[in-house]
Design an enzyme around this catalytic site. Structure first.
Site, mmCIF file in Angstrom:
data_model
loop_
_atom_site.group_PDB
_atom_site.id
_atom_site.type_symbol
_atom_site.label_atom_id
_atom_site.label_comp_id
_atom_site.label_asym_id
_atom_site.label_seq_id
_atom_site.Cartn_x
_atom_site.Cartn_y
_atom_site.Cartn_z
ATOM 1 N N CYS A 1 0.796 -1.189 0.118
ATOM 2 C CA CYS A 1 0.033 0.003 -0.004
ATOM 3 C C CYS A 1 1.106 1.293 0.182
ATOM 4 O O CYS A 1 0.347 2.054 -0.486
ATOM 5 C CB CYS A 1 -1.035 0.052 0.977
ATOM 6 S SG CYS A 1 -0.021 -0.171 2.651
ATOM 7 N N HIS B 1 -1.625 0.866 7.441
ATOM 8 C CA HIS B 1 -2.071 0.865 6.185
ATOM 9 C C HIS B 1 -1.794 2.150 5.667
ATOM 10 O O HIS B 1 -2.233 3.376 6.417
ATOM 11 C CB HIS B 1 -3.354 0.426 5.854
ATOM 12 C CG HIS B 1 -3.936 0.486 4.838
ATOM 13 N ND1 HIS B 1 -3.454 -0.025 3.828
ATOM 14 C CD2 HIS B 1 -4.915 1.149 4.120
ATOM 15 C CE1 HIS B 1 -4.052 -0.014 2.501
ATOM 16 N NE2 HIS B 1 -4.945 0.839 2.930
#
Length: 915
Positions: free
Chosen positions: A50, A305
């Protein structure tokens, strides 16, 4: 120091993706999903990438970076197809980055893959993918690009766009000597702890001075002694793009643990860097920067994330918040309703049909047929009730329609024909496609209105998911566990050319445009195939002209294949579309056409409900894949009235009767026949039909295809019930006992409870080497049924030649498929020690009598090398006689043969070998 700080915590991921090496096997039949309403492409998460995805999207939405990258051609970078050639110079990283950017801009898919790009980095495991955070990756990626572009015109790409200079100065208070040191930077790292925001941090770094005094003096090189001095830093050179990394992660030395700074830290949309620069005499515009990307970290210091907020500088995406989208959907629904009303207007429909005709007038009957073809429904069914007959309707509009003198033909008056054609052409005008145009869905891309907000739309790009956000949503990332981690600013002076706005093809090389065009064409093809596979249903059309009605059901008058036509159609189409398709297939059909659901039953084909509602979709009416449709006039088939519906379902009932005699003289023999009744037939009527002279009827309560061990007598009160209500269904068995057979019924406590013999069945397979070799039949029997009766019944059921009656026998088949010795004809099932449901083989040859033996033998001592043979001998035969019969059977002669008994045998025949 940070260890696994940047390993991704999957609890924060909005889309569930499998890690590299753990990917689920993709379904080949499912192409990737197309872009959503934003018209922007996300990037697939490989399981821990990510941070890479967020940085790549930032670089993509830096137009000057991507255009500089696209400007490098194959003559400088090589081509990917040559990468395996040992002498070829192929710069794989910039080539893969070019290709990925082209896919993100042009390929009509929801998310692109970075697998090829990460392979070019040499990342072949999850560990290598997880070793960097986004700040570190930014430096590593730039370094890799610079190395890869050495010797090309793009060798200074990174420096041109991101390189800046900081100067550190120390000024001696006595001699005023200035000592300075320059530092190059591609990004600035600023503190978060203890400051309120970016501007305060920049002020502390580039405005505030540090003083050397008291016990902390500075040694001046010019004075050659310790002196008081001041230390400061300034920005000497500003890059076009300023990247700022926020020090969110720190180490608590007292607690010896890591932590994330989550306190409020503000940063502006626009920032003036004049106060922090060495040179301040230029115009303000030289120092103004605008925020265009914010990489956000969600989670703690041990995992999390990344996703990114990006300003769409070139207006490539469709920015539309949910409330605006809902309003547009409502507007579209209103327009669709108005269009539908227009389409429902018979005047507009008829004018449209007539305007398309080359001839000035067509027969009125032909106009009705063309209406049916166009709308999938006839005038009588759709319009007659409200508007009357077609001819009358045309005559009521003489200002529009013009009849021929004999009034058999009709056409549009010239004025209306010209008006209709001009309207149609005006609606159909489209601008010519641009050169190298990539195929896009025009419905996804509404017309843009250029206004003062152009280039100010923001999107949240979260791996595969892309959604619009408002500019004020950025303020939510000032603090908390989900907060800004990297900031990207661009000089306000950088202006985009008008032709770049809303044009994803701008400055993309021809070779990549062609590649994306081909890829989009292939995607559309796969989606069409997948759509057809997912929504197509196969229907079996049974044509009434190929059927006849007898014995309670429909049966093909020819073969099954000749009476059935297969049709594949999209389940989203309407019943009217289906009817039109059938009309086109059956050009010779005349009169009304009724479509009824049909179902093959043991008795034959039976009809159920009539399909009605031509405007309904096939999915809406519940038409399933593989459904059987009967095409008829709705009344009769072959002159016979057909009763349809579940109340008239035909039921095949297996009827058993006790025979008057049997050849063997032992056991109980039955006759068996099948009869068809409607499920609504009264049981009393069934009894009168099967036993007109009176008697008792018993039902096998074990159910269809079960051993008939439990029989139950139908009582008098059951006679008023229907066949369906008393539980009789297809293949159920009933036993009819006439008055002279009732001695076989046990009467206990006033209830007729059971038959004295258990009735069941045996399986018989044809081994007579005919075309029906593999056919099986079930023969009803009891433990007292004689084998000869079973054999004769099997020959009859298998429809074999009657001549076989004198030259066949029944042989049990073992579990491994071996034929055992024949069963004597006069044995009962019980004497033959056969279990109910056993498999018997119908074979050529006569069964041995009770005074004979059935022997197996092989020639030689190797059981596997020699075929097994059989003979039948009398019990009184000598060994010598047996040997002679074996030699004769095997075609051998001589006196050097003898018999040796083997250590194996089968149930009814001993095995011997010849040596």
């Amino acid at each position: 120091m940070f260890g696994d700080l940047f390993e991704e915590d999957f609890s924060f991921i909005s889309n569930n993706h499998c890690g590299k090496g753990k990917k689920l096997k993709p379904r080949d039949s499912e192409p990737p999903a197309p872009r959503d309403f934003t018209n922007l492409s996300g990037i697939k998460n490989q399981g821990g990438t990510c941070y890479l995805n967020s940085l790549l999207q930032t670089l993509l939405f830096t137009p000057e970076f991507r255009e500089a990258l696209f400007s490098l051609g194959p003559e400088e970078l090589g081509i990917l197809d040559d990468s395996s050639k040992p002498d070829a110079k192929v710069r794989i990283i910039p080539l893969q980055l070019q290709r990925l950017f082209a896919q993100l801009l042009l390929l009509d898919q929801q998310a692109a893959s970075t697998t090829d790009l990460t392979d070019s980095f040499g990342w072949n495991s999850n560990e290598e993918m997880r070793q960097h955070d986004v700040q570190e990756l930014n430096r590593i990626l730039f370094s890799a690009l610079e190395t890869s572009l050495v010797g090309t015109s793009g060798h200074d790409l990174i420096n041109r766009l991101y390189h800046g200079i900081v100067v550190n100065q120390i000024v001696c208070k006595e001699c005023k000597n200035i000592s300075e040191r320059q530092e190059d930077f591609l990004d600035l790292t600023v503190a978060v702890k203890g400051v309120a925001g970016l501007e305060e941090a920049m002020w502390n770094m580039y405005v505030e001075e540090e003083y050397f005094e008291n016990d902390n003096l500075y040694r001046c090189g010019a004075c050659d002694k310790l002196v008081e001095a001041s230390k400061s830093a300034k920005l000497r050179k500003l890059p076009p793009f300023l990247t700022i990394s926020l020090l969110r992660f720190n180490f608590d030395f007292e607690k010896c643990e890591r932590y994330k700074e989550t306190s409020c830290y503000t940063f502006p949309i626009q920032i003036n860097l004049r106060p922090f620069c060495e040179q301040t005499e230029m115009d303000d515009s030289e120092y103004m920067y605008e925020l265009f990307s914010v990489i956000i970290h969600k989670g703690g210091c041990y995992g999390g994330h990344y996703h990114v907020y990006i300003r769409d500088v070139d207006e490539l995406g469709n920015w539309q918040l949910q409330e605006e989208e809902d309003r547009l959907i409502e507007d579209k629904a209103l327009r669709d309703t108005e269009n539908a009303k227009e389409e429902e207007n018979p005047l507009a429909v008829l004018k449209g049909i007539l305007s398309e005709e080359e001839s000035k007038q067509i027969p009125v009957d032909q106009l009705g047929q063309k209406l049916l073809e166009k709308k999938g429904v006839s005038w009588n069914k759709k319009y007659r009730k409200e508007y009357g007959a077609l001819r009358k309707y045309l005559q009521n509009h003489p200002q529009i329609f013009q009849f021929s003198p004999d009034e058999n033909k009709v056409g549009l008056k010239e004025k209306h024909k010209l008006l209709f054609q001009s309207d149609s052409q005006g609606q159909g005008c489209q601008s010519p496609p641009q050169k190298n145009d990539v195929q896009w869905n025009s419905e996804k891309k509404p017309t843009r209105l250029w206004d003062s907000s152009a280039g100010c739309h923001w999107f949240d790009l979260n791996d595969s998911k892309v959604q619009p956000i408002k500019e004020k949503d950025i303020e939510k990332q000032f603090q908390g566990k989900e907060s800004a981690y990297m900031l990207f600013y661009r000089k306000s002076q950088l202006k985009r050319p008008p032709e770049a706005r809303g044009n994803p093809r701008y400055q993309i090389p021809e070779r990549l445009l062609n590649e994306m065009n081909a890829a989009n064409t292939e995607l559309q093809k796969k989606r069409a195939e997948c759509d057809s596979a997912n929504h197509g249903i196969d229907l079996h059309l049974h044509l009434s002209s190929c059927y006849e009605f007898n014995n309670g059901a429909l049966h093909p008058s020819l073969t099954w294949k000749e009476g059935v036509v297969d049709l594949t159609i999209d389940r989203r189409k309407t019943l009217g579309d289906l009817r039109q398709s059938v009309f086109q297939m059956l050009e010779s059909w005349e009169g009304d056409m009724i479509l009824s659901i049909a179902k093959p039953l043991p008795a034959g084909l039976h009809l159920y409900e009539i399909l009605d509602g031509d405007e309904l979709t096939l999915d809406g009416i519940g038409l399933a894949d593989g459904a059987d449709i009967f095409v008829w006039n709705g009344k009769e088939v072959g002159g016979t009235k057909v009763m349809a519906g579940p109340d008239h379902e035909p039921v095949v009932i297996n009827v058993l009767r006790l025979a008057e005699y049997n050849e063997g003289g032992k056991g109980q023999h039955f006759t068996e026949s099948q009869h068809v009744f409607s499920c609504s037939t009264k049981l009393g009527d069934l009894c009168r039909a099967l036993a007109p002279s009176g008697g008792i009827i018993l039902k096998n309560v074990s159910g269809p295809d079960k051993e008939a061990k439990n029989w139950e007598v139908f009582l008098e009160e059951d006679m008023k019930e229907t066949v369906k209500n008393v539980g009789l269904m297809d293949r159920c068995s009933v036993l009819i006992l006439d008055s002279h057979d009732q001695s076989f019924v046990d009467v206990s406590s006033g209830n007729l409870t059971a038959f004295t013999y258990d009735i069941s069945w045996l399986q018989v397979k044809n081994f007579c080497r005919t075309e029906d070799e593999e056919k099986y039949v079930k023969i009803t029997a009891t433990v007292e049924t004689v084998m000869s009766d079973i054999r004769m019944k099997a020959i009859q059921e298998l429809q074999l030649d009657k001549e076989l009656a004198n030259d066949t026998c029944l042989r049990p088949v073992s579990g491994n498929g071996k034929l055992l010795s024949p069963v004597p004809e006069d044995y009962t099932v019980k004497e033959a020690e056969l279990k109910m449901g056993s498999l018997l083989g119908l074979c050529r040859g006569k069964a041995p009598a009770s005074t004979q033996l059935f022997l197996y033998f092989i020639v030689g001592s190797d059981q596997n090398a020699s075929p097994e043979m059989e003979i039948v001998v009398e019990e009184t035969a000598s060994v010598k006689e047996c040997l002679n019969l074996m030699l004769e059977k095997s075609g051998l002669s001589g006196d050097n043969w003898h018999l040796r008994r083997m250590d194996w045998c089968y149930e009814a025949g001993e095995a011997l070998s010849q040596e």
